[in-house]
Motif scaffolding. Structure first.
Motif, PDB file in Angstrom:
ATOM      1  N   LYS A 203      10.518   0.214  -0.601  1.00  0.00           N
ATOM      2  CA  LYS A 203       9.724  -0.667  -0.580  1.00  0.00           C
ATOM      3  C   LYS A 203       9.051  -1.125  -1.817  1.00  0.00           C
ATOM      4  O   LYS A 203       8.565  -0.421  -2.439  1.00  0.00           O
ATOM      5  CB  LYS A 203       8.529  -0.275   0.390  1.00  0.00           C
ATOM      6  CG  LYS A 203       9.065   0.084   1.942  1.00  0.00           C
ATOM      7  CD  LYS A 203       7.532   0.384   2.546  1.00  0.00           C
ATOM      8  CE  LYS A 203       7.937   1.007   4.017  1.00  0.00           C
ATOM      9  NZ  LYS A 203       6.806   1.480   4.776  1.00  0.00           N
ATOM     10  N   TYR A 204       9.331  -2.332  -2.149  1.00  0.00           N
ATOM     11  CA  TYR A 204       8.563  -3.018  -3.387  1.00  0.00           C
ATOM     12  C   TYR A 204       7.584  -4.019  -2.920  1.00  0.00           C
ATOM     13  O   TYR A 204       7.853  -4.938  -2.409  1.00  0.00           O
ATOM     14  CB  TYR A 204       9.479  -3.926  -4.076  1.00  0.00           C
ATOM     15  CG  TYR A 204      10.452  -2.948  -5.133  1.00  0.00           C
ATOM     16  CD1 TYR A 204      11.087  -1.751  -4.703  1.00  0.00           C
ATOM     17  CD2 TYR A 204      10.685  -3.248  -6.396  1.00  0.00           C
ATOM     18  CE1 TYR A 204      11.929  -1.135  -5.431  1.00  0.00           C
ATOM     19  CE2 TYR A 204      11.446  -2.485  -7.508  1.00  0.00           C
ATOM     20  CZ  TYR A 204      11.897  -1.259  -6.791  1.00  0.00           C
ATOM     21  OH  TYR A 204      12.723  -0.649  -7.692  1.00  0.00           O
ATOM     22  N   PHE A 205       6.254  -3.500  -2.769  1.00  0.00           N
ATOM     23  CA  PHE A 205       5.116  -4.239  -2.048  1.00  0.00           C
ATOM     24  C   PHE A 205       5.045  -5.787  -3.028  1.00  0.00           C
ATOM     25  O   PHE A 205       4.973  -5.528  -4.405  1.00  0.00           O
ATOM     26  CB  PHE A 205       4.043  -3.453  -2.076  1.00  0.00           C
ATOM     27  CG  PHE A 205       4.134  -2.423  -0.750  1.00  0.00           C
ATOM     28  CD1 PHE A 205       4.067  -2.787   0.246  1.00  0.00           C
ATOM     29  CD2 PHE A 205       4.579  -1.155  -1.126  1.00  0.00           C
ATOM     30  CE1 PHE A 205       3.874  -1.783   1.409  1.00  0.00           C
ATOM     31  CE2 PHE A 205       4.637  -0.124  -0.218  1.00  0.00           C
ATOM     32  CZ  PHE A 205       4.336  -0.525   1.062  1.00  0.00           C
ATOM     33  N   LEU A 206       4.536  -6.802  -2.505  1.00  0.00           N
ATOM     34  CA  LEU A 206       3.957  -7.822  -3.122  1.00  0.00           C
ATOM     35  C   LEU A 206       2.903  -7.518  -3.889  1.00  0.00           C
ATOM     36  O   LEU A 206       1.873  -6.703  -3.229  1.00  0.00           O
ATOM     37  CB  LEU A 206       4.049  -9.158  -2.076  1.00  0.00           C
ATOM     38  CG  LEU A 206       5.087  -9.930  -1.889  1.00  0.00           C
ATOM     39  CD1 LEU A 206       6.386  -9.282  -1.476  1.00  0.00           C
ATOM     40  CD2 LEU A 206       4.917 -11.299  -1.354  1.00  0.00           C
ATOM     41  N   ASP A 212       2.938  -7.002   2.578  1.00  0.00           N
ATOM     42  CA  ASP A 212       4.344  -7.378   2.705  1.00  0.00           C
ATOM     43  C   ASP A 212       5.053  -6.886   1.559  1.00  0.00           C
ATOM     44  O   ASP A 212       4.719  -6.589   0.493  1.00  0.00           O
ATOM     45  CB  ASP A 212       4.293  -8.868   2.747  1.00  0.00           C
ATOM     46  CG  ASP A 212       5.739  -9.370   3.241  1.00  0.00           C
ATOM     47  OD1 ASP A 212       6.475  -8.531   3.806  1.00  0.00           O
ATOM     48  OD2 ASP A 212       5.924 -10.520   3.393  1.00  0.00           O
ATOM     49  N   TYR A 213       6.347  -6.491   1.798  1.00  0.00           N
ATOM     50  CA  TYR A 213       7.263  -5.940   0.935  1.00  0.00           C
ATOM     51  C   TYR A 213       8.830  -6.274   1.151  1.00  0.00           C
ATOM     52  O   TYR A 213       9.112  -6.802   1.838  1.00  0.00           O
ATOM     53  CB  TYR A 213       7.272  -4.383   0.975  1.00  0.00           C
ATOM     54  CG  TYR A 213       7.763  -3.930   2.309  1.00  0.00           C
ATOM     55  CD1 TYR A 213       9.087  -3.617   2.425  1.00  0.00           C
ATOM     56  CD2 TYR A 213       6.818  -3.593   3.207  1.00  0.00           C
ATOM     57  CE1 TYR A 213       9.658  -2.942   3.546  1.00  0.00           C
ATOM     58  CE2 TYR A 213       7.551  -3.002   4.542  1.00  0.00           C
ATOM     59  CZ  TYR A 213       8.827  -2.730   4.759  1.00  0.00           C
ATOM     60  OH  TYR A 213       9.290  -2.376   5.860  1.00  0.00           O
ATOM     61  N   LEU A 214       9.530  -6.257   0.133  1.00  0.00           N
ATOM     62  CA  LEU A 214      10.968  -6.395   0.147  1.00  0.00           C
ATOM     63  C   LEU A 214      11.605  -5.067   0.086  1.00  0.00           C
ATOM     64  O   LEU A 214      11.151  -4.071  -0.418  1.00  0.00           O
ATOM     65  CB  LEU A 214      11.364  -7.288  -1.270  1.00  0.00           C
ATOM     66  CG  LEU A 214      10.746  -8.914  -1.309  1.00  0.00           C
ATOM     67  CD1 LEU A 214      11.258  -9.406  -2.635  1.00  0.00           C
ATOM     68  CD2 LEU A 214      11.451  -9.681  -0.307  1.00  0.00           C
ATOM     69  N   GLU A 215      12.517  -5.041   1.012  1.00  0.00           N
ATOM     70  CA  GLU A 215      13.353  -3.783   0.932  1.00  0.00           C
ATOM     71  C   GLU A 215      14.717  -3.840  -0.012  1.00  0.00           C
ATOM     72  O   GLU A 215      15.476  -4.873   0.081  1.00  0.00           O
ATOM     73  CB  GLU A 215      13.955  -3.758   2.366  1.00  0.00           C
ATOM     74  CG  GLU A 215      14.744  -2.346   2.707  1.00  0.00           C
ATOM     75  CD  GLU A 215      15.472  -2.169   4.002  1.00  0.00           C
ATOM     76  OE1 GLU A 215      16.265  -1.462   4.211  1.00  0.00           O
ATOM     77  OE2 GLU A 215      14.565  -2.721   5.040  1.00  0.00           O
ATOM     78  N   ILE A 216      14.582  -2.779  -0.744  1.00  0.00           N
ATOM     79  CA  ILE A 216      15.782  -2.756  -1.937  1.00  0.00           C
ATOM     80  C   ILE A 216      16.592  -1.668  -1.582  1.00  0.00           C
ATOM     81  O   ILE A 216      15.983  -0.435  -1.244  1.00  0.00           O
ATOM     82  CB  ILE A 216      14.908  -2.859  -3.272  1.00  0.00           C
ATOM     83  CG1 ILE A 216      14.559  -4.170  -3.430  1.00  0.00           C
ATOM     84  CG2 ILE A 216      16.233  -2.502  -4.367  1.00  0.00           C
ATOM     85  CD1 ILE A 216      13.753  -4.423  -4.904  1.00  0.00           C
ATOM     86  N   LEU A 248       5.268  -5.179  -6.992  1.00  0.00           N
ATOM     87  CA  LEU A 248       4.753  -4.171  -7.591  1.00  0.00           C
ATOM     88  C   LEU A 248       5.796  -3.008  -7.714  1.00  0.00           C
ATOM     89  O   LEU A 248       6.588  -2.583  -6.745  1.00  0.00           O
ATOM     90  CB  LEU A 248       3.530  -3.514  -7.066  1.00  0.00           C
ATOM     91  CG  LEU A 248       2.146  -4.400  -7.023  1.00  0.00           C
ATOM     92  CD1 LEU A 248       1.193  -3.833  -6.367  1.00  0.00           C
ATOM     93  CD2 LEU A 248       1.860  -4.747  -8.646  1.00  0.00           C
ATOM     94  N   LEU A 249       6.144  -2.674  -8.972  1.00  0.00           N
ATOM     95  CA  LEU A 249       7.162  -1.440  -9.081  1.00  0.00           C
ATOM     96  C   LEU A 249       6.693  -0.318  -8.548  1.00  0.00           C
ATOM     97  O   LEU A 249       5.511   0.338  -8.940  1.00  0.00           O
ATOM     98  CB  LEU A 249       7.490  -1.407 -10.816  1.00  0.00           C
ATOM     99  CG  LEU A 249       8.755  -0.614 -11.002  1.00  0.00           C
ATOM    100  CD1 LEU A 249       9.879  -1.319 -10.387  1.00  0.00           C
ATOM    101  CD2 LEU A 249       9.050  -0.658 -12.455  1.00  0.00           C
ATOM    102  N   ASN A 330       4.720   9.100  -1.323  1.00  0.00           N
ATOM    103  CA  ASN A 330       3.640   7.677  -1.385  1.00  0.00           C
ATOM    104  C   ASN A 330       4.168   6.720  -0.764  1.00  0.00           C
ATOM    105  O   ASN A 330       3.682   5.485  -0.759  1.00  0.00           O
ATOM    106  CB  ASN A 330       3.713   7.507  -3.058  1.00  0.00           C
ATOM    107  CG  ASN A 330       3.110   8.385  -3.898  1.00  0.00           C
ATOM    108  OD1 ASN A 330       1.768   8.371  -3.915  1.00  0.00           O
ATOM    109  ND2 ASN A 330       3.719   9.502  -4.681  1.00  0.00           N
ATOM    110  N   GLY A 331       5.107   6.885   0.297  1.00  0.00           N
ATOM    111  CA  GLY A 331       5.223   5.757   1.337  1.00  0.00           C
ATOM    112  C   GLY A 331       6.094   4.556   1.122  1.00  0.00           C
ATOM    113  O   GLY A 331       6.283   3.650   1.620  1.00  0.00           O
ATOM    114  N   TYR A 332       6.992   4.735  -0.209  1.00  0.00           N
ATOM    115  CA  TYR A 332       7.834   3.634  -0.686  1.00  0.00           C
ATOM    116  C   TYR A 332       9.142   3.976  -0.165  1.00  0.00           C
ATOM    117  O   TYR A 332       9.782   3.100  -0.081  1.00  0.00           O
ATOM    118  CB  TYR A 332       8.000   3.811  -2.201  1.00  0.00           C
ATOM    119  CG  TYR A 332       6.785   3.356  -3.025  1.00  0.00           C
ATOM    120  CD1 TYR A 332       6.250   2.292  -3.122  1.00  0.00           C
ATOM    121  CD2 TYR A 332       6.079   4.490  -3.706  1.00  0.00           C
ATOM    122  CE1 TYR A 332       4.991   1.991  -3.562  1.00  0.00           C
ATOM    123  CE2 TYR A 332       4.786   3.971  -4.445  1.00  0.00           C
ATOM    124  CZ  TYR A 332       4.295   2.809  -4.481  1.00  0.00           C
ATOM    125  OH  TYR A 332       3.062   2.419  -4.928  1.00  0.00           O
TER     126      TYR A 332
END
Length: 747
Positions: A203-206, A212-216, A248-249, A330-332
């Motif tokens: 998850k790369y959170f906005l 919201d996040y983008l799945e990579i 956010l990285l 950390n939930g990523y």
């Protein structure tokens, strides 16, 4: 005429024969000769070890061609030489030093190079011994080494001229980095192997705090510290609203942009990719298009660099596990999905390659490739002929898709780059010699890729850049290159574009491509499988001629060959058959001298037939040799020698030789000697030792079979009608024999 021993013994036959040839200088080329030249330069073996069975095949084919052409009346240059093999040799020397508790840095560059040269001399000696065992007709007066003074001059000039032309430049680009050897590698020095890996969905959170996040999905989460953006396809409707925003990285919370680029595949993974310009060649191109930054997160030893907290100093695989652990905590981390994918490995040491941004020297390949492609498609005298022709297409495909070539290597063993940097201004100077005020300059510590020097091999070995050198003027371009298909891109293509660029000529007229030697099960030979074959051990057991016969007889251009002891047994048996047939012929000619030989007398049907078959064989074998169809040529020779000469003619000659007609006996004896002599000449390129040994016992003119005359078809000796009658008689005899065997009737 000398007497042959009662039994074929390859050790006895081959003992000291090579030194005898060298003493007589039968392999020495003469650049003042009026004969037409024929040139082959040996693909230089690496001075890292002893030759393997693949080398034996390669050089046997070369030697066959040069012996054939020498018999045909050409002035032949078969030029020997060896390659310094930068990475491989340095690795071997350093491994040996580690046994003493030393590194190259303990010794310093000069002392280390002394060790490397000692290694070279030791292994060059082994290689020459093996060449001798194989019987290679090399002109040692012209032996070269890729680091010798003459070749260094050629390499330096090529570098300087390329630099002045703008086709060599220094810049920062993504290269393949070997973290074990600690050097850059070109693309073709990297082999891609499938490994069991995984897709890590993150998850790369906005950055807007919306949650919201983008799945990579990535196979390398350990490189996320180097991410400078995430990218989506500009036409992917799912992500239109995110373009231009920031995310956010993970772990660091560093803000990076969301960009649109057509590089992204909409239907692969989630359709969103992380962009790490300093550690991925495709990402580097994306980063260049979007003016993204480049952040190195990996050291040159394959560990996470300083500045990344607890992850710094960790090996890549360890870092991956630790980062995934943190991402999960950390939930990523969304999920881990098993995924087999191709990973680059060093072609030599099998280390996993690290793509990394680095300042290196490159060859700009665009103009060089275009020139080479145009020359190959022109269908003029500068075109190189590939055998088999399909490799021409492979060559063109490679050249059409070629990338700039990274040529600097972080080694000490090799051609040091002829570039100097001013100690105060940083100005770059490139030249044949050091700057006049050398004390104010520091030479580049790197060396050139080994393939850079070996690409010049066909002309640098001939005295170039002195274009008036007698060998260069006479023997370049070379006639034929013989090599395996596995180095078409490594070496053949590079010789072609460098030759065209700097001499204006193709480096060779023909390229004969052969396959690989595999074991009896069809597997590639390797140390891990333990199925390699040492050609010297084969020679010890069967003799060089048997090995050469196997290699030649199993040879079809471009095809692989399977090694087996059954084939070697068959090869030895064939030579033994030739030996026994020769002894029979020689025992029955008595003291007949070469002046007394006369094949013009009245002939039997068998005499006329064998002469016809001999000339048919000469014509066809010659034609097949010219087309590099050695396997088919070998099969024809086998059939003629075993079936026609041994099983039929020798048996039929016994009746005449046992009779009282002296004129008929003289004719038959003369034909026995004549056919044997001509057959030995046909066979000599393939099995030089035994043919020379037997020929020395046959009435002849000349010192050595090596420099005798190759057979030519004598139309006056051919009698097709007699041959047909003989074939009819042979068929009749065969049918009688078959009937008797079936009825168990004694002959």
């Amino acid at each position: 005429m000398t007497e042959m021993s009662t039994k074929y013994n390859p050790t006895q036959v081959e003992h000291n024969r090579y030194n005898w040839w060298l003493e007589k200088e039968v392999f020495k080329a003469d650049n003042k000769s009026k004969k037409n030249p024929y040139t082959i330069v040996i693909p230089p073996p690496n001075v890292t070890g002893k030759l393997h069975i693949g080398h034996a095949w390669d050089t046997t084919l070369q030697d066959m061609l040069t012996r054939y052409k020498r018999l045909k009346g050409f002035d032949v240059l078969y030029l020997p030489g060896m390659d310094h093999a930068g990475i491989s040799t340095q690795a071997k020397v350093e491994a040996k030093m580690r046994e003493e508790g030393l590194s190259r840095y303990d010794l310093g560059r000069e002392k280390f190079l002394e060790r490397a040269w000692e290694w070279k001399e030791e292994y060059a000696g082994y290689i020459r011994e093996q060449w001798a065992k194989l019987g290679l007709g090399l002109d040692y007066t012209r032996e070269r080494f890729t680091l010798d003074e003459g070749l260094n001059k050629a390499v330096t000039k090529i570098f300087v001229d390329h630099y002045k032309n703008g086709t060599i430049y220094r810049g920062e680009k993504i290269i393949n980095w070997d973290p074990v050897q600690k050097t850059a590698l070109s693309n073709i020095e990297v082999i891609h192997k499938d490994v069991e890996g995984a897709f890590y969905h993150l998850k790369y959170f906005l950055a807007d705090g919306s949650g919201d996040y983008l799945e990579i999905a990535t196979t390398r989460p350990e490189t996320l510290f180097g991410d400078t953006a995430v990218a989506v396809h500009p036409e992917d409707e799912r992500y239109q609203k995110y373009i231009g925003k920031t995310v956010l990285l993970p772990v660091t919370n560093k803000e990076i942009p969301v960009i649109a680029d057509e590089y992204v595949e909409k239907d692969f993974g989630s359709g969103v990719v992380k962009i790490t310009p300093a550690h991925d060649p495709n990402d580097f191109e994306v980063g260049s298009r979007h003016n993204l930054g480049q952040k190195l997160i990996m050291d040159y030893d394959g560990k996470i660099a300083k500045g990344f907290g607890k992850f710094s100093g960790l090996e890549r695989e360890v870092a991956r596990k630790e980062i995934v652990k943190e991402l999960k905590e950390n939930g990523y981390l969304i999920k881990i999905e098993p995924h087999n994918h191709a990973v680059g490995h060093c072609e030599r040491c099998k280390t996993i390659i690290e793509p990394i941004i680095s300042k290196q020297w490159f060859v700009k390949m665009g103009p060089l490739a275009e020139q080479a492609i145009q020359a190959q498609r022109a269908e003029e005298d500068n075109t190189v002929n590939f055998y088999p022709p399909r490799f021409n297409d492979a060559y063109l495909r490679w050249m059409e898709n070629i990338h700039d070539w990274v040529i600097s290597r972080q080694l000490w063993w090799g051609h040091q780059i002829p570039a100097w940097y001013h100690n105060e201004t940083g100005e770059v100077y490139v030249g044949m010699e050091a700057p006049a005020d050398a004390e104010n300059w520091t030479q580049d510590v790197d060396v050139l890729d080994t393939w850079f020097s070996s690409a010049l091999w066909p002309f640098s070995t001939m005295g170039w850049p002195d274009v008036e050198a007698s060998d260069y003027k006479r023997y370049y371009p070379t006639s034929t290159l013989v090599t395996g298909y596995d180095i078409l891109t490594f070496w053949v293509s590079r010789m072609m574009f460098q030759g065209l660029e700097f001499t204006g000529k193709r480096p060779f007229k023909n390229v004969l491509i052969h396959g690989l030697i595999r074991d009896s099960q069809g597997r590639k030979m390797s140390k891990s499988l333990g199925n390699g074959v040492d050609p010297m051990e084969v020679i010890e057991q069967y003799g060089a001629d048997a090995l050469r016969w196997f290699l030649a007889n199993g040879s079809a251009p471009g095809q692989d060959v399977r090694y087996s002891t059954d084939k070697m047994d068959a090869a030895w048996n064939f030579i033994n058959k030739i030996w026994n047939a020769s002894r029979y012929a020689l025992m029955n000619i008595g003291d007949l001298t070469v002046d007394q030989l006369d094949i013009t007398g009245e002939k039997t049907l068998a005499d006329k037939w064998i002469l016809t078959r001999l000339n048919q064989t000469i014509g066809k074998v010659t034609e097949l040799f010219e087309k590099f169809e050695f396997g088919e040529a070998g099969r024809l020779l086998y059939r003629f020698i075993w079936d026609d000469f041994c099983d039929w003619y020798i048996e039929m000659s016994k009746e005449t030789l046992a009779g009282n007609d002296e004129a008929a006996k003289l004719t038959t004896r003369s034909i026995l000697v004549y056919v044997l002599d001509q057959t030995l000449r046909l066979l000599h390129p393939i099995m030089p030792f035994v043919t020379e040994e037997i020929w020395q016992s046959v009435p002849h003119i000349g010192d050595s079979l090596v420099v005798a005359q190759y057979p030519v078809v004598q139309e006056s000796q051919m009698d097709e009608a007699a041959a047909e009658k003989m074939e009819f008689l042979m068929d009749f005899i065969r049918s009688v024999r078959t009937s008797r065997n079936e009825m168990n009737t004694p002959l």
